[in-house]
Design a protein around this motif. Structure first.
Motif, PDB file in Angstrom:
ATOM      1  N   VAL A 145       0.846  -1.207   0.000  1.00 43.88           N
ATOM      2  CA  VAL A 145       0.000   0.000   0.000  1.00 43.88           C
ATOM      3  C   VAL A 145       0.879   1.254   0.000  1.00 43.88           C
ATOM      4  CG1 VAL A 145      -1.805   1.261   1.265  1.00 43.88           C
ATOM      5  CG2 VAL A 145      -1.822  -1.245   1.236  1.00 43.88           C
ATOM      6  N   MET A 146       1.911   1.260   0.872  1.00 44.54           N
ATOM      7  CA  MET A 146       2.809   2.417   0.949  1.00 44.54           C
ATOM      8  C   MET A 146       3.662   2.541  -0.319  1.00 44.54           C
ATOM      9  SD  MET A 146       2.192   4.123   3.616  1.00 44.54           S
ATOM     10  CE  MET A 146       0.463   3.687   3.697  1.00 44.54           C
ATOM     11  N   SER A 147       3.982   1.399  -0.906  1.00 48.44           N
ATOM     12  CA  SER A 147       4.792   1.395  -2.124  1.00 48.44           C
ATOM     13  C   SER A 147       4.013   2.031  -3.273  1.00 48.44           C
ATOM     14  CB  SER A 147       5.185  -0.051  -2.465  1.00 48.44           C
ATOM     15  OG  SER A 147       5.922  -0.080  -3.648  1.00 48.44           O
ATOM     16  N   GLN A 148       2.749   1.670  -3.382  1.00 48.27           N
ATOM     17  CA  GLN A 148       1.894   2.256  -4.426  1.00 48.27           C
ATOM     18  C   GLN A 148       1.723   3.758  -4.196  1.00 48.27           C
ATOM     19  OE1 GLN A 148       0.651   0.187  -7.028  1.00 48.27           O
ATOM     20  NE2 GLN A 148       0.347   2.199  -7.932  1.00 48.27           N
ATOM     21  N   LEU A 149       1.512   4.136  -2.928  1.00 46.11           N
ATOM     22  CA  LEU A 149       1.342   5.555  -2.589  1.00 46.11           C
ATOM     23  C   LEU A 149       2.602   6.339  -2.967  1.00 46.11           C
ATOM     24  CD1 LEU A 149      -0.230   7.286   0.400  1.00 46.11           C
ATOM     25  CD2 LEU A 149       2.211   7.608   0.153  1.00 46.11           C
ATOM     26  N   ALA A 150       3.758   5.849  -2.516  1.00 44.49           N
ATOM     27  CA  ALA A 150       5.006   6.590  -2.751  1.00 44.49           C
ATOM     28  C   ALA A 150       5.332   6.667  -4.243  1.00 44.49           C
ATOM     29  CB  ALA A 150       6.153   5.930  -1.988  1.00 44.49           C
ATOM     30  N   PHE A 151       5.028   5.582  -4.951  1.00 46.96           N
ATOM     31  CA  PHE A 151       5.294   5.575  -6.393  1.00 46.96           C
ATOM     32  C   PHE A 151       4.437   6.627  -7.100  1.00 46.96           C
ATOM     33  CE2 PHE A 151       4.823   4.165 -10.768  1.00 46.96           C
ATOM     34  CZ  PHE A 151       6.137   3.893 -11.111  1.00 46.96           C
ATOM     35  N   ASN A 169       2.216   1.502 -14.122  1.00 47.13           N
ATOM     36  CA  ASN A 169       2.365   0.202 -13.471  1.00 47.13           C
ATOM     37  C   ASN A 169       3.472  -0.608 -14.109  1.00 47.13           C
ATOM     38  OD1 ASN A 169       0.377   0.664 -11.592  1.00 47.13           O
ATOM     39  ND2 ASN A 169      -1.257  -0.154 -12.878  1.00 47.13           N
ATOM     40  N   ARG A 170       3.652  -0.400 -15.416  1.00 46.73           N
ATOM     41  CA  ARG A 170       4.726  -1.107 -16.121  1.00 46.73           C
ATOM     42  C   ARG A 170       6.095  -0.627 -15.605  1.00 46.73           C
ATOM     43  NH1 ARG A 170       5.664  -5.904 -18.074  1.00 46.73           N
ATOM     44  NH2 ARG A 170       7.321  -5.876 -19.593  1.00 46.73           N
ATOM     45  N   ILE A 171       6.240   0.688 -15.429  1.00 53.80           N
ATOM     46  CA  ILE A 171       7.508   1.219 -14.892  1.00 53.80           C
ATOM     47  C   ILE A 171       7.771   0.597 -13.518  1.00 53.80           C
ATOM     48  CG2 ILE A 171       8.718   3.291 -14.028  1.00 53.80           C
ATOM     49  CD1 ILE A 171       7.251   4.966 -16.094  1.00 53.80           C
ATOM     50  N   LYS A 172       6.730   0.584 -12.675  1.00 52.53           N
ATOM     51  CA  LYS A 172       6.868   0.060 -11.313  1.00 52.53           C
ATOM     52  C   LYS A 172       7.260  -1.427 -11.337  1.00 52.53           C
ATOM     53  CE  LYS A 172       4.467   0.259  -6.866  1.00 52.53           C
ATOM     54  NZ  LYS A 172       4.336  -1.110  -6.411  1.00 52.53           N
ATOM     55  N   TYR A 173       6.590  -2.184 -12.200  1.00 55.54           N
ATOM     56  CA  TYR A 173       6.873  -3.619 -12.321  1.00 55.54           C
ATOM     57  C   TYR A 173       8.328  -3.846 -12.746  1.00 55.54           C
ATOM     58  CZ  TYR A 173       7.090  -8.218 -14.523  1.00 55.54           C
ATOM     59  OH  TYR A 173       7.485  -9.473 -14.893  1.00 55.54           O
ATOM     60  N   ILE A 174       8.775  -3.085 -13.760  1.00 58.67           N
ATOM     61  CA  ILE A 174      10.147  -3.266 -14.267  1.00 58.67           C
ATOM     62  C   ILE A 174      11.172  -2.939 -13.184  1.00 58.67           C
ATOM     63  CG2 ILE A 174      11.870  -2.384 -15.911  1.00 58.67           C
ATOM     64  CD1 ILE A 174       9.566  -2.065 -17.955  1.00 58.67           C
ATOM     65  N   ILE A 175      10.945  -1.839 -12.465  1.00 58.63           N
ATOM     66  CA  ILE A 175      11.886  -1.447 -11.413  1.00 58.63           C
ATOM     67  C   ILE A 175      12.030  -2.580 -10.390  1.00 58.63           C
ATOM     68  CG2 ILE A 175      12.157   0.095  -9.405  1.00 58.63           C
ATOM     69  CD1 ILE A 175      10.978   2.358 -11.152  1.00 58.63           C
ATOM     70  N   GLU A 176      10.912  -3.172  -9.983  1.00 59.37           N
ATOM     71  CA  GLU A 176      10.961  -4.241  -8.968  1.00 59.37           C
ATOM     72  C   GLU A 176      11.636  -5.501  -9.505  1.00 59.37           C
ATOM     73  OE1 GLU A 176       6.868  -4.399  -7.680  1.00 59.37           O
ATOM     74  OE2 GLU A 176       7.107  -2.564  -6.483  1.00 59.37           O
ATOM     75  N   GLU A 177      11.281  -5.891 -10.738  1.00 56.76           N
ATOM     76  CA  GLU A 177      11.885  -7.086 -11.347  1.00 56.76           C
ATOM     77  C   GLU A 177      13.403  -6.945 -11.457  1.00 56.76           C
ATOM     78  OE1 GLU A 177      10.540 -10.195 -12.869  1.00 56.76           O
ATOM     79  OE2 GLU A 177       9.267  -9.551 -11.217  1.00 56.76           O
ATOM     80  N   VAL A 178      13.829  -5.788 -11.959  1.00 54.26           N
ATOM     81  CA  VAL A 178      15.258  -5.573 -12.188  1.00 54.26           C
ATOM     82  C   VAL A 178      16.019  -5.544 -10.859  1.00 54.26           C
ATOM     83  CG1 VAL A 178      16.953  -3.895 -13.018  1.00 54.26           C
ATOM     84  CG2 VAL A 178      15.008  -4.490 -14.463  1.00 54.26           C
ATOM     85  N   GLN A 179      15.431  -4.897  -9.837  1.00 54.78           N
ATOM     86  CA  GLN A 179      16.125  -4.863  -8.549  1.00 54.78           C
ATOM     87  C   GLN A 179      16.289  -6.265  -7.968  1.00 54.78           C
ATOM     88  OE1 GLN A 179      16.262  -2.320  -4.829  1.00 54.78           O
ATOM     89  NE2 GLN A 179      14.512  -3.550  -4.340  1.00 54.78           N
ATOM     90  N   ASN A 180      15.237  -7.073  -8.026  1.00 59.41           N
ATOM     91  CA  ASN A 180      15.338  -8.429  -7.469  1.00 59.41           C
ATOM     92  C   ASN A 180      16.406  -9.250  -8.184  1.00 59.41           C
ATOM     93  OD1 ASN A 180      13.390  -7.949  -5.555  1.00 59.41           O
ATOM     94  ND2 ASN A 180      11.709  -8.656  -6.840  1.00 59.41           N
TER      95      ASN A 180
END
Length: 448
Positions: A145-151, A169-180
């Protein structure tokens, strides 16, 4: 004179013990670091092969020296400049030396307090709309919830993006995938051949490139638009280098915006999650925050003035970031031989400073494991600030710290004014990735 006589390092962790612990360290390094500090003192070293040295420290003198006093001799490590830049490009976070200084000077004015004050109305409106759909009266997993808010605060305050949610949402998804994936590459270097062979490296580089394309489209749309929009993207487009009078290239803008997205949303989401958990565990602190907000709002409607008066709320945030620093570790490599806290070290020694451990070092903090916002009030605050690194320190201190504090104070004040927060766990799980990521933190919001 042998090399061993010429240089001296803190007490050494044996490579054998390090290898025996490696699997556990890979999963969560923090408990192991603590054990080593308890055994060896505030700094310890590790020698890899014939000549490679690593130092890990929770000593304030070491932190001050590499980040401030002699920062010119300490560049970001290969890990930051090579690994991160592969996916993040060459933005403020990953570059060094003259190019970094040139970029910092160019971007700094966009984060000036006056400019941030202009973005506050927008930020507050975004937070209000994000909190409108908060689930009430049942425990929720708080971090997403906080991640969505901050994004969305970054997307809408910094870039007033009206692009489709699908693209965001695509930007957010890519950022998370790449970091992991990046964490896997760093923690499992022996598997790098497999990551290449199995196509995982290629897949993640393609994702990073897709992200570049989306951000480039945003920039190009804005450059051709005739609408006047007052946001950070506009400020960045208007900046000019002192020497040439030219603006940033689109390629460079893409890299800087990516960094602002990544650095600007995840750390804030982490800090908000930990802070709300701590408020849910400490009702008397929560009550004081509530009282402060009611009092301030009775004095003025001006949001900027309200933010400037939130002394106690700020102390709560600081104490939360002391216990759970969003950026929990940093590292540097010395360009030339140097003397650091009495140790004569060879050039290109890798030095890690654990802010997590420094913030809990009993040498600097009384009852370091306890949550006491009073540490950041009145006279005590001066003392505490000497040993406090929520945004790093020195010239490379986080450029968006003012923005982040505004955002967190506004979010906390909106939530506390409307809800009583309860946490149902007395401890917090986290995963120390590039940032300190909360895991399974559940809280319950009930209407006041």
């Amino acid at each position: 004179m042998s090399e061993n006589r010429k240089y001296n390092y803190p007490r050494r962790l044996s490579i054998l013990r390090f290898l025996l612990d490696a699997e556990g360290v890979r999963r969560n390094p923090i408990p192991f670091h603590k054990r080593y500090f308890d055994q060896f003192g505030d700094s310890f070293s590790l020698k890899i092969g014939a000549s490679k040295h690593i130092i890990l420290s929770r000593d304030n003198e070491v932190a001050q020296y590499i980040l401030q006093k002699n920062q010119k001799n300490y560049h970001k490590s290969k890990f930051q400049s090579v690994y991160l830049s592969k996916y993040l490009g060459k933005g403020l976070l990953t570059v060094d030396g003259d190019f970094w200084l040139k970029q910092r000077r160019l971007i700094q004015p966009a984060f000036h307090k006056q400019k941030m004050n202009q973005l506050v109305e927008n930020m507050n409106a975004t937070i209000t709309s994000e909190l409108g759909s908060l689930v009430e009266e049942k425990p929720i997993d708080l971090f997403p919830v906080m991640s969505q808010l901050a994004f969305n605060v970054v997307a809408k305050s910094l870039f007033q993006l009206s692009i489709s949610d699908e693209k965001l949402n695509r930007i957010k998804y890519i950022i998370e995938e790449v970091q992991n994936f990046l964490i896997k590459e760093i923690r499992l270097p022996h598997k790098s051949w497999w990551f290449s062979l199995s196509g995982q490296v290629k897949k993640h580089l393609e994702l990073a490139e897709e992200n570049n394309q989306i951000i480039q489209e945003i920039i190009e749309d804005r450059m051709t638009s005739i609408e006047e929009i007052n946001d950070l993207l506009n400020m960045l487009l208007e900046t000019r280098y002192e020497d040439t009078g030219e603006g940033m290239s689109v390629r460079q803008l893409v890299d800087e915006i990516k960094v602002l997205f990544i650095a600007g949303h995840e750390t804030t989401a982490n800090a908000l999650t930990f802070t709300l958990h701590l408020l849910g565990r400490n009702p008397e602190v929560q009550q004081k925050v509530f009282d402060e907000i009611v009092e301030i709002q009775s004095q003025t409607d001006d949001i900027v003035e309200q933010l400037q008066k939130m002394t106690y709320t700020n102390a709560v945030l600081n104490e939360s970031m002391r216990l759970y620093p969003p950026a929990w570790i940093t590292d540097r490599q010395n360009v030339t031989d140097d003397t650091l806290a009495g140790f004569h070290i060879k050039k290109e020694t890798l030095i890690g400073v654990s802010f997590y451990e420094l913030h809990r070092n009993p040498k600097y903090w009384d009852d370091p494991e306890d949550f006491h916002p009073e540490r950041f009030l009145g006279d005590q605050k001066k003392q505490s600030m000497q040993y406090f690194y929520p945004f790093g320190a020195g010239p490379r201190m986080c450029i968006g710290s003012g923005f982040a504090i505004y955002e967190m104070c506004l979010t906390i004040s909106q939530i506390v004014k409307k809800y009583v927060i309860k946490s149902n766990k007395d401890f917090v799980d986290f995963n120390p990735l590039i940032t300190l990521k909360p895991v399974g933190v559940e809280v319950l919001f009930s209407k006041r």
